[in-house]
Design a protein around this motif. Structure first.
Motif, mmCIF file in Angstrom:
data_model
loop_
_atom_site.group_PDB
_atom_site.id
_atom_site.type_symbol
_atom_site.label_atom_id
_atom_site.label_comp_id
_atom_site.label_asym_id
_atom_site.label_seq_id
_atom_site.Cartn_x
_atom_site.Cartn_y
_atom_site.Cartn_z
ATOM 1 N N ASN A 70 0.818 -1.207 0.000
ATOM 2 C CA ASN A 70 0.000 0.000 0.000
ATOM 3 C C ASN A 70 0.853 1.260 0.000
ATOM 4 O OD1 ASN A 70 -2.403 -1.417 -0.090
ATOM 5 N ND2 ASN A 70 -2.677 -1.449 2.119
ATOM 6 N N ALA A 71 2.028 1.206 0.625
ATOM 7 C CA ALA A 71 2.938 2.354 0.585
ATOM 8 C C ALA A 71 3.384 2.625 -0.847
ATOM 9 C CB ALA A 71 4.153 2.095 1.478
ATOM 10 N N GLY A 72 3.618 1.568 -1.607
ATOM 11 C CA GLY A 72 3.969 1.731 -3.018
ATOM 12 C C GLY A 72 2.823 2.309 -3.816
ATOM 13 N N ALA A 73 1.615 1.822 -3.570
ATOM 14 C CA ALA A 73 0.441 2.324 -4.281
ATOM 15 C C ALA A 73 0.177 3.792 -3.955
ATOM 16 C CB ALA A 73 -0.776 1.475 -3.932
ATOM 17 N N ASP A 74 0.445 4.185 -2.714
ATOM 18 C CA ASP A 74 0.196 5.572 -2.295
ATOM 19 C C ASP A 74 1.047 6.570 -3.072
ATOM 20 O OD1 ASP A 74 -1.676 4.748 -0.472
ATOM 21 O OD2 ASP A 74 -0.338 4.850 1.265
ATOM 22 N N THR A 75 2.246 6.152 -3.439
ATOM 23 C CA THR A 75 3.154 7.065 -4.145
ATOM 24 C C THR A 75 3.139 6.874 -5.653
ATOM 25 O OG1 THR A 75 5.419 7.955 -4.112
ATOM 26 C CG2 THR A 75 5.188 5.570 -4.054
ATOM 27 N N ALA A 76 2.393 5.867 -6.137
ATOM 28 C CA ALA A 76 2.369 5.545 -7.571
ATOM 29 C C ALA A 76 1.604 6.603 -8.369
ATOM 30 C CB ALA A 76 1.743 4.171 -7.787
ATOM 31 N N ARG A 77 2.074 6.857 -9.584
ATOM 32 C CA ARG A 77 1.438 7.844 -10.462
ATOM 33 C C ARG A 77 0.638 7.179 -11.583
ATOM 34 N NH1 ARG A 77 7.359 9.994 -10.853
ATOM 35 N NH2 ARG A 77 7.564 11.264 -8.964
ATOM 36 N N GLY A 78 0.711 5.865 -11.674
ATOM 37 C CA GLY A 78 0.119 5.169 -12.808
ATOM 38 C C GLY A 78 -1.369 4.930 -12.704
ATOM 39 N N ASP A 79 -2.003 4.733 -13.873
ATOM 40 C CA ASP A 79 -3.403 4.312 -13.941
ATOM 41 C C ASP A 79 -3.523 2.819 -13.653
ATOM 42 O OD1 ASP A 79 -4.246 6.917 -15.103
ATOM 43 O OD2 ASP A 79 -3.062 6.214 -16.811
ATOM 44 N N ILE A 80 -2.420 2.103 -13.887
ATOM 45 C CA ILE A 80 -2.363 0.663 -13.641
ATOM 46 C C ILE A 80 -1.225 0.385 -12.673
ATOM 47 C CG2 ILE A 80 -1.966 -1.602 -14.679
ATOM 48 C CD1 ILE A 80 -3.006 -0.416 -17.314
ATOM 49 N N LEU A 81 -1.518 -0.407 -11.658
ATOM 50 C CA LEU A 81 -0.501 -0.810 -10.687
ATOM 51 C C LEU A 81 -0.130 -2.261 -10.961
ATOM 52 C CD1 LEU A 81 -2.186 0.637 -7.446
ATOM 53 C CD2 LEU A 81 -0.660 1.811 -9.058
ATOM 54 N N VAL A 82 1.137 -2.509 -11.223
ATOM 55 C CA VAL A 82 1.625 -3.875 -11.437
ATOM 56 C C VAL A 82 2.453 -4.255 -10.215
ATOM 57 C CG1 VAL A 82 2.972 -5.419 -12.894
ATOM 58 C CG2 VAL A 82 1.671 -3.544 -13.927
ATOM 59 N N PHE A 83 1.958 -5.212 -9.453
ATOM 60 C CA PHE A 83 2.664 -5.659 -8.253
ATOM 61 C C PHE A 83 3.513 -6.880 -8.598
ATOM 62 C CE2 PHE A 83 -0.857 -3.238 -6.532
ATOM 63 C CZ PHE A 83 -0.256 -2.531 -5.501
ATOM 64 N N MET A 84 4.789 -6.797 -8.263
ATOM 65 C CA MET A 84 5.716 -7.902 -8.464
ATOM 66 C C MET A 84 6.392 -8.247 -7.151
ATOM 67 S SD MET A 84 7.744 -6.966 -12.002
ATOM 68 C CE MET A 84 9.061 -8.115 -11.531
ATOM 69 N N ASP A 85 6.701 -9.520 -6.963
ATOM 70 C CA ASP A 85 7.528 -9.917 -5.829
ATOM 71 C C ASP A 85 8.985 -9.565 -6.135
ATOM 72 O OD1 ASP A 85 5.329 -10.835 -4.519
ATOM 73 O OD2 ASP A 85 5.932 -12.952 -4.506
ATOM 74 N N ASP A 86 9.794 -9.483 -5.083
ATOM 75 C CA ASP A 86 11.200 -9.133 -5.268
ATOM 76 C C ASP A 86 12.036 -10.297 -5.782
ATOM 77 O OD1 ASP A 86 11.228 -10.712 -3.023
ATOM 78 O OD2 ASP A 86 11.900 -9.145 -1.659
ATOM 79 N N ASP A 87 11.400 -11.433 -6.030
ATOM 80 C CA ASP A 87 12.105 -12.571 -6.626
ATOM 81 C C ASP A 87 11.440 -12.996 -7.938
ATOM 82 O OD1 ASP A 87 9.786 -13.559 -5.515
ATOM 83 O OD2 ASP A 87 10.764 -14.994 -4.181
ATOM 84 N N ALA A 88 10.845 -12.011 -8.630
ATOM 85 C CA ALA A 88 10.188 -12.282 -9.910
ATOM 86 C C ALA A 88 10.938 -11.598 -11.048
ATOM 87 C CB ALA A 88 8.744 -11.796 -9.880
ATOM 88 N N ILE A 89 11.054 -12.297 -12.164
ATOM 89 C CA ILE A 89 11.715 -11.776 -13.361
ATOM 90 C C ILE A 89 10.646 -11.600 -14.427
ATOM 91 C CG2 ILE A 89 13.496 -12.164 -15.085
ATOM 92 C CD1 ILE A 89 14.554 -11.918 -12.213
ATOM 93 N N LEU A 90 10.332 -10.355 -14.775
ATOM 94 C CA LEU A 90 9.268 -10.080 -15.744
ATOM 95 C C LEU A 90 9.731 -10.404 -17.158
ATOM 96 C CD1 LEU A 90 6.379 -8.933 -15.806
ATOM 97 C CD2 LEU A 90 7.375 -6.699 -16.345
ATOM 98 N N HIS A 91 8.838 -11.044 -17.936
ATOM 99 C CA HIS A 91 9.182 -11.456 -19.294
ATOM 100 C C HIS A 91 8.855 -10.357 -20.306
ATOM 101 C CE1 HIS A 91 8.722 -15.952 -18.011
ATOM 102 N NE2 HIS A 91 9.790 -15.381 -17.500
ATOM 103 N N PRO A 92 9.612 -10.294 -21.398
ATOM 104 C CA PRO A 92 9.366 -9.284 -22.448
ATOM 105 C C PRO A 92 7.937 -9.360 -22.979
ATOM 106 C CG PRO A 92 11.470 -10.377 -22.811
ATOM 107 C CD PRO A 92 10.791 -11.124 -21.705
ATOM 108 N N GLY A 93 7.392 -8.182 -23.312
ATOM 109 C CA GLY A 93 6.057 -8.100 -23.887
ATOM 110 C C GLY A 93 4.935 -8.016 -22.884
#
Length: 326
Positions: A70-93
C-alpha cells in the motif's frame, strides 16, 4: 495508460537486483515507473535499489507485506498498478499486453499473469509432490492450477508474484487485505520469522469480485518466480501450511464475517477430518508421508486458531490491523 511497477522487499537484496535487471532490459519496450518499497530491511536493499536510476526508492518502517504494498500504491502515479515480488523476473512483452487487455476488456479490474518456477537448484521429488498438492511456491500455470483452461479467461484469483490492477479500483476496495508480518530469510540460517494473518492476494481478488468486477488470466503476461533453496526444507512447508490454517480461521471472521453457527459447522467438520486422518494413519501402522503431515498441520492449526479466536474475540480484529499496518 500509465504503468507503475511496485516491488515490496525486505532483506532480499540479491533477488531484488535480479528483478530490477530484468526491468532494465524492458525499458525500450514500454514507458513505466518502478517503485521499490524497502520494508525496513537491514541488508543492502537500499544500495541495490539506488544502483538503478529508473527506480524510485520508498522506505516503509512498519514491517508488514500489505503495508509495504500500500505504501507503493500511495506514491504511484500510474493508472495501472503492477505488483511484483522481489524474486520475480518479468518477461518481455508483458507490459504492452497488460495495457492491451485493460483497454479491450472494460469490466476487467485485475489481470493474473503466468508465473513460472525458476528453481535455483533442482528440487527433490518430495518438494514437487508438496507443490502439486498445496502450491506453496506460488506458481500459476495451467500445469499447476486446475481452473486455468484457456490462454485468456476469467478466473477467480491471482497470485502475488505478478498481478496488475486498475489503480482507481484498487483504491476503491481498500487495497490488499492483511497478509504476513515478517519474512523468510534467504541467508544461511534458513529461518522463518513470518506471522500469517490474512489472505493478501486472494483477499484483494475477493474484494474486487464482490464489487462486481472481473479478473482475467492472460498466458502472454508472465514472469519467472525465483525459487531459492530455503524453500526446499521441511521447516518452510510446515510454516506455510500451519500459517494457512491460521489464516483460514482469521478470514472466516474478518473477511467473510461468518455467523457463529457457520463457524461451528466448519469447526466440527474439521474435527472429524482431523480425527479420521489420524485414525487411518494409526491403523495403517506406517510412517506419515510429508503430504499427510502437512495436511494434519493445516487442520490442527485451523482448529487451534479457531478456538483461540472464540476465546478472545478482540484478538481477530487486532491481528487483522497488525497485518494491515505492521
Amino acid at each position: 495508460m500509465k504503468i507503475s511497477l511496485i516491488i515490496p522487499t525486505r532483506n532480499r537484496a540479491e533477488t531484488l537486483k535480479s528483478s530490477l535487471e530484468s526491468l532494465r532490459k524492458l525499458q525500450t519496450e514500454s514507458m513505466f515507473e518502478v517503485i521499490v518499497v524497502d520494508n525496513n530491511s537491514s541488508d543492502q536493499t537500499k544500495k541495490v535499489a539506488k544502483q538503478f536510476p529508473f527506480v524510485r526508492y520508498v522506505f516503509e518502517q512498519n514491517t508488514a507485506f500489505t503495508r509495504a504494498r500500500n505504501a507503493g500504491a500511495d506514491t504511484a502515479r500510474g493508472d495501472i498498478l503492477v505488483f511484483m515480488d522481489d524474486d520475480a523476473i518479468l518477461h518481455p512483452g508483458s507490459i504492452k499486453r497488460i495495457i492491451k487487455i485493460f483497454k479491450k476488456y472494460r469490466t476487467c479490474a485485475l489481470i493474473a499473469g503466468r508465473v513460472e518456477p525458476g528453481y535455483m537448484k533442482r528440487p527433490p521429488q518430495w518438494i514437487l509432490d508438496c507443490q502439486a498438492r498445496y502450491n506453496g511456491l506460488s506458481i500459476f500455470t495451467p500445469e499447476n492450477i486446475s481452473f486455468l483452461k484457456e490462454p485468456l479467461q476469467v478466473v477467480p484469483a491471482a497470485v502475488g508474484p505478478l498481478m496488475a490492477v486498475r489503480a482507481h479500483i484498487y483504491r476503491s476496495v481498500g487495497g490488499f487485505s492483511p497478509d504476513t508480518v515478517g519474512v523468510e530469510t534467504d541467508n544461511s540460517d534458513l529461518s522463518f520469522r513470518k506471522l500469517y494473518i490474512g489472505p493478501g492476494d486472494y483477499g484483494l481478488c475477493y474484494l474486487i469480485r464482490r464489487a462486481g468486477w472481473q479478473i482475467y488470466y492472460d498466458d502472454k503476461i508472465s514472469c519467472t518466480h525465483l525459487i531459492s533453496t530455503n524453500r526446499y526444507t521441511t521447516s518452510f512447508w510446515r510454516s506455510r501450511l500451519i500459517g494457512e490454517g491460521q489464516v483460514e480461521a482469521i478470514i472466516q471472521r474478518q473477511l467473510y464475517h461468518f455467523p457463529k453457527i457457520l463457524l461451528a459447522v466448519y469447526r466440527d467438520i474439521t474435527i472429524l477430518l482431523y480425527a479420521h486422518d489420524k485414525k487411518q494413519l494409526i491403523k495403517s501402522r506406517r510412517s506419515m508421508t510429508m503430504l499427510e503431515e502437512l495436511k494434519l498441520h493445516h487442520l490442527r492449526s485451523y482448529l487451534e486458531m479457531s478456538w483461540i479466536l472464540d476465546l478472545y474475540p478482540k484478538l481477530g480484529p487486532y491481528l487483522w490491523e497488525l497485518g494491515r499496518s505492521g
